[in-house]
Design a protein around this motif. Structure first.
Motif, PDB file in Angstrom:
ATOM      1  N   PRO A 284       0.822  -1.232   0.000  1.00 12.56           N
ATOM      2  CA  PRO A 284       0.000   0.000   0.000  1.00 12.56           C
ATOM      3  C   PRO A 284       0.847   1.271   0.000  1.00 12.56           C
ATOM      4  N   TRP A 285       1.931   1.242   0.732  1.00 15.06           N
ATOM      5  CA  TRP A 285       2.845   2.395   0.788  1.00 15.06           C
ATOM      6  C   TRP A 285       3.440   2.672  -0.588  1.00 15.06           C
ATOM      7  N   VAL A 286       3.861   1.615  -1.288  1.00 12.06           N
ATOM      8  CA  VAL A 286       4.459   1.765  -2.620  1.00 12.06           C
ATOM      9  C   VAL A 286       3.441   2.328  -3.605  1.00 12.06           C
ATOM     10  N   VAL A 287       2.223   1.811  -3.577  1.00 11.94           N
ATOM     11  CA  VAL A 287       1.178   2.279  -4.498  1.00 11.94           C
ATOM     12  C   VAL A 287       0.837   3.746  -4.225  1.00 11.94           C
ATOM     13  N   TRP A 288       0.672   4.082  -2.927  1.00 16.83           N
ATOM     14  CA  TRP A 288       0.352   5.469  -2.572  1.00 16.83           C
ATOM     15  C   TRP A 288       1.459   6.416  -3.028  1.00 16.83           C
ATOM     16  N   SER A 289       2.714   6.034  -2.825  1.00 18.15           N
ATOM     17  CA  SER A 289       3.845   6.887  -3.223  1.00 18.15           C
ATOM     18  C   SER A 289       3.904   7.042  -4.733  1.00 18.15           C
ATOM     19  N   ALA A 290       3.575   5.941  -5.463  1.00 22.95           N
ATOM     20  CA  ALA A 290       3.614   6.019  -6.925  1.00 22.95           C
ATOM     21  C   ALA A 290       2.532   6.948  -7.455  1.00 22.95           C
ATOM     22  N   ILE A 291       1.351   6.872  -6.871  1.00 25.08           N
ATOM     23  CA  ILE A 291       0.262   7.751  -7.324  1.00 25.08           C
ATOM     24  C   ILE A 291       0.583   9.211  -7.036  1.00 25.08           C
ATOM     25  N   LYS A 292       1.167   9.460  -5.875  1.00 25.11           N
ATOM     26  CA  LYS A 292       1.505  10.831  -5.473  1.00 25.11           C
ATOM     27  C   LYS A 292       2.850  11.295  -6.023  1.00 25.11           C
ATOM     28  N   ARG A 293       3.549  10.371  -6.721  1.00 29.33           N
ATOM     29  CA  ARG A 293       4.881  10.678  -7.261  1.00 29.33           C
ATOM     30  C   ARG A 293       5.831  11.166  -6.168  1.00 29.33           C
ATOM     31  N   ARG A 294       5.842  10.438  -5.085  1.00 29.02           N
ATOM     32  CA  ARG A 294       6.734  10.748  -3.978  1.00 29.02           C
ATOM     33  C   ARG A 294       7.743   9.611  -3.822  1.00 29.02           C
ATOM     34  N   ARG A 295       8.870   9.965  -3.260  1.00 27.41           N
ATOM     35  CA  ARG A 295       9.886   8.947  -3.015  1.00 27.41           C
ATOM     36  C   ARG A 295       9.374   7.941  -1.983  1.00 27.41           C
ATOM     37  N   CYS A 296       9.786   6.684  -2.171  1.00 26.10           N
ATOM     38  CA  CYS A 296       9.373   5.621  -1.256  1.00 26.10           C
ATOM     39  C   CYS A 296      10.625   4.911  -0.745  1.00 26.10           C
ATOM     40  N   ALA A 297      10.810   4.948   0.568  1.00 23.92           N
ATOM     41  CA  ALA A 297      12.018   4.353   1.150  1.00 23.92           C
ATOM     42  C   ALA A 297      12.083   2.849   0.934  1.00 23.92           C
ATOM     43  N   TYR A 298      10.937   2.222   0.624  1.00 22.99           N
ATOM     44  CA  TYR A 298      10.937   0.767   0.412  1.00 22.99           C
ATOM     45  C   TYR A 298      11.884   0.379  -0.717  1.00 22.99           C
ATOM     46  N   HIS A 299      11.930   1.173  -1.761  1.00 23.92           N
ATOM     47  CA  HIS A 299      12.778   0.844  -2.907  1.00 23.92           C
ATOM     48  C   HIS A 299      14.258   0.888  -2.527  1.00 23.92           C
ATOM     49  N   TYR A 300      14.644   1.799  -1.656  1.00 24.13           N
ATOM     50  CA  TYR A 300      16.034   1.853  -1.197  1.00 24.13           C
ATOM     51  C   TYR A 300      16.347   0.625  -0.333  1.00 24.13           C
ATOM     52  N   ILE A 301      15.409   0.275   0.544  1.00 23.65           N
ATOM     53  CA  ILE A 301      15.616  -0.896   1.411  1.00 23.65           C
ATOM     54  C   ILE A 301      15.699  -2.164   0.569  1.00 23.65           C
ATOM     55  N   ASN A 302      14.779  -2.281  -0.396  1.00 25.22           N
ATOM     56  CA  ASN A 302      14.747  -3.480  -1.247  1.00 25.22           C
ATOM     57  C   ASN A 302      16.015  -3.597  -2.084  1.00 25.22           C
ATOM     58  N   ALA A 303      16.477  -2.491  -2.638  1.00 25.03           N
ATOM     59  CA  ALA A 303      17.709  -2.511  -3.433  1.00 25.03           C
ATOM     60  C   ALA A 303      18.899  -2.932  -2.574  1.00 25.03           C
ATOM     61  N   GLY A 304      18.959  -2.421  -1.341  1.00 21.19           N
ATOM     62  CA  GLY A 304      20.061  -2.781  -0.452  1.00 21.19           C
ATOM     63  C   GLY A 304      20.065  -4.267  -0.110  1.00 21.19           C
ATOM     64  N   ILE A 305      18.867  -4.812   0.171  1.00 16.40           N
ATOM     65  CA  ILE A 305      18.777  -6.230   0.527  1.00 16.40           C
ATOM     66  C   ILE A 305      19.211  -7.115  -0.644  1.00 16.40           C
ATOM     67  N   LEU A 306      18.693  -6.838  -1.843  1.00 15.40           N
ATOM     68  CA  LEU A 306      19.005  -7.670  -3.008  1.00 15.40           C
ATOM     69  C   LEU A 306      20.473  -7.544  -3.418  1.00 15.40           C
ATOM     70  N   LEU A 307      21.016  -6.321  -3.356  1.00 15.59           N
ATOM     71  CA  LEU A 307      22.433  -6.139  -3.688  1.00 15.59           C
ATOM     72  C   LEU A 307      23.326  -6.841  -2.673  1.00 15.59           C
ATOM     73  N   LEU A 308      22.962  -6.763  -1.402  1.00 17.39           N
ATOM     74  CA  LEU A 308      23.738  -7.434  -0.362  1.00 17.39           C
ATOM     75  C   LEU A 308      23.714  -8.949  -0.567  1.00 17.39           C
ATOM     76  N   PHE A 309      22.566  -9.476  -0.994  1.00 12.64           N
ATOM     77  CA  PHE A 309      22.454 -10.917  -1.263  1.00 12.64           C
ATOM     78  C   PHE A 309      23.404 -11.314  -2.386  1.00 12.64           C
ATOM     79  N   PHE A 310      23.422 -10.534  -3.472  1.00 16.19           N
ATOM     80  CA  PHE A 310      24.306 -10.847  -4.600  1.00 16.19           C
ATOM     81  C   PHE A 310      25.776 -10.811  -4.187  1.00 16.19           C
ATOM     82  N   VAL A 311      26.140  -9.789  -3.407  1.00 19.61           N
ATOM     83  CA  VAL A 311      27.543  -9.652  -2.997  1.00 19.61           C
ATOM     84  C   VAL A 311      27.948 -10.778  -2.060  1.00 19.61           C
ATOM     85  N   ALA A 312      27.055 -11.180  -1.166  1.00 20.91           N
ATOM     86  CA  ALA A 312      27.392 -12.178  -0.139  1.00 20.91           C
ATOM     87  C   ALA A 312      27.242 -13.618  -0.619  1.00 20.91           C
ATOM     88  N   CYS A 313      26.635 -13.820  -1.781  1.00 16.98           N
ATOM     89  CA  CYS A 313      26.358 -15.178  -2.289  1.00 16.98           C
ATOM     90  C   CYS A 313      27.548 -16.134  -2.198  1.00 16.98           C
TER      91      CYS A 313
END
Length: 406
Positions: free
Chosen positions: A336-365
């Motif tokens: 819901p937070w992501v959808v609301w931010s997309a409609i309002k065209r506001r930054r969403c911290a979820y994307h930063y958190i998600n990018a960090g988690i996935l990048l960390l997984f790739f590096v630590a593999c």
């Protein structure tokens, strides 16, 4: 007259004595005529048939009985069976049946049955028979099933060993991990293999011992073929008597419909589509947030399942599953937070958190003590394009067109 009565009584006593002796002799012959065999059945096509099966056959030649003791019986219609299976609280049972009934089941599914006669003494065979009868009693027949550590194959091995008046020595074999051993049997069922790889955690990537490798029927058959029994006087004898016999040859397996595409192909297509969407978003300076609306429920549901199995299931093989970095419940709560931010065209911290988690997984593999399939890596790469696209394109978004005033 009295003499005749005495003679009749003597004859009756003598007859009873002979009858008792013959009955004792027959009982002795019954105990001495038991042949014990290890039955190994080849895999079938259904999920629970992929690894084959093991059972104990006892042939009583004097009484003309031929029974199979099967430790792989379960009640699928039992209340909450699937729920208890997920929690690792599934109870299997031992059940005896005539050999012809057991054989007919495997003939119909096209599986072979190989018999190995176990070289037990008369006393050992009798002990095993008594133990199996005791084990089959209603109050004893159920046991807590675990696919890797306590299943229908390990129970058979343990019962045979418990009847041996001595110890059994098995020859060493090349070692492999649980996952490698399981992959040998799921190679022809890639979607089942994918399910296993998603749920099985880091503990399945440790090397097996000779004993733990016997959780698979064909492995136990191989170990028994050259095992040696040592009695208390250090006298030895081979565990298998004679050569293996093929009781039922491999037959024709019924056709089972499966999804036509291989999981790797599906993962590659998914990754390719995500990269294409990333390119289109960059080219047209747009963010297709509806793509996230489609992806997040699926990823979150998979993460919820893995997290639940890791935290609450008694299956020891599903703990420490590092794939929870990629498949976690976070998208379900953040959608819901992501959808609301997309409609309002506001930054969403979820994307930063998600990018960090996935990048960390790739590096630590390379340093994570768990095997990750190419499917997991391809899906992770595809998912990574979503937060990266937001980070790259958010400032480049085209401004909204102002509404004309009347």
């Amino acid at each position: 007259m009295l003499k005749a009565v005495r003679m009749a009584l003597r004859g009756l006593v003598l007859t009873l004595f002979i009858f008792v002796c013959q009955a004792g002799a027959r009982a002795q012959r019954v105990n001495d005529s038991i042949t014990v065999s290890l039955l190994t059945c080849s895999p079938g096509d259904l999920v629970y048939e992929l690894y084959g099966h093991t059972a104990i056959r006892l042939e009583n030649h004097t009484l003309a009985r031929d029974d199979v003791f099967n430790y792989g019986v379960f009640e699928f219609n039992k209340p909450h069976f699937v729920w208890n299976f997920m929690l690792g609280k599934t109870d299997y049972m031992v059940q005896s049946m005539p050999y012809f009934v057991f054989e007919d089941e495997y003939v119909r599914r096209g599986s072979s049955i190989v018999s190995q006669q176990i070289n037990l003494t008369r006393a050992e065979a009798n002990d095993l028979y008594n133990k199996l009868l005791q084990n089959e009693r209603p109050e004893n027949r159920n046991y807590r099933y675990n696919f890797l550590y306590c299943n229908c194959t390990t129970k058979v091995r343990d019962m045979i060993e418990s009847a041996v008046h001595g110890i059994v020595k098995y020859k060493e074999r090349p070692k492999k991990t649980y996952r490698e051993a399981v992959h040998e049997f799921t190679a022809g069922s890639p979607w089942c293999e994918l399910g296993n790889d998603l749920l099985l955690g880091a503990s399945t990537d440790t090397l097996l011992t000779d004993r733990t490798q016997m959780f698979l029927p064909s492995y136990l058959m191989d170990y028994v073929s050259d095992a040696v029994i040592y009695d208390s006087a250090c006298n030895s004898r081979p565990m298998m008597y004679g050569k293996p016999k093929v009781l039922v040859p491999e037959g024709r397996h019924p056709q089972v419909e499966t999804f036509p595409l291989h999981p790797v192909a599906c993962a590659a297509i998914f990754c390719g589509v995500m990269l294409l969407i990333f390119g289109l978003e960059y080219l047209f300076r747009r963010l297709f947030w509806l793509v996230d609306l489609l992806l997040m429920p699926g990823i979150g549901a998979a993460g919820l399942l893995i997290t639940f199995m890791t935290l609450f299931s008694e299956h020891p093989a599903v703990d420490s599953n590092w794939q929870v970095w990629v498949f976690n419940p976070l998208p379900l709560f953040c959608m819901p937070w992501v959808v609301w931010s997309a409609i309002k065209r506001r930054r969403c911290a979820y994307h930063y958190i998600n990018a960090g988690i996935l990048l960390l997984f790739f590096v630590a593999c390379p340093w994570i003590p768990q095997h990750f399939s190419s499917i997991t890596l391809l899906v992770t790469l595809g998912l990574l394009t979503r937060p990266v696209s937001y980070l790259v394109n958010f400032r480049r978004l085209k401004p909204k067109k102002a509404k004309k005033k009347k």
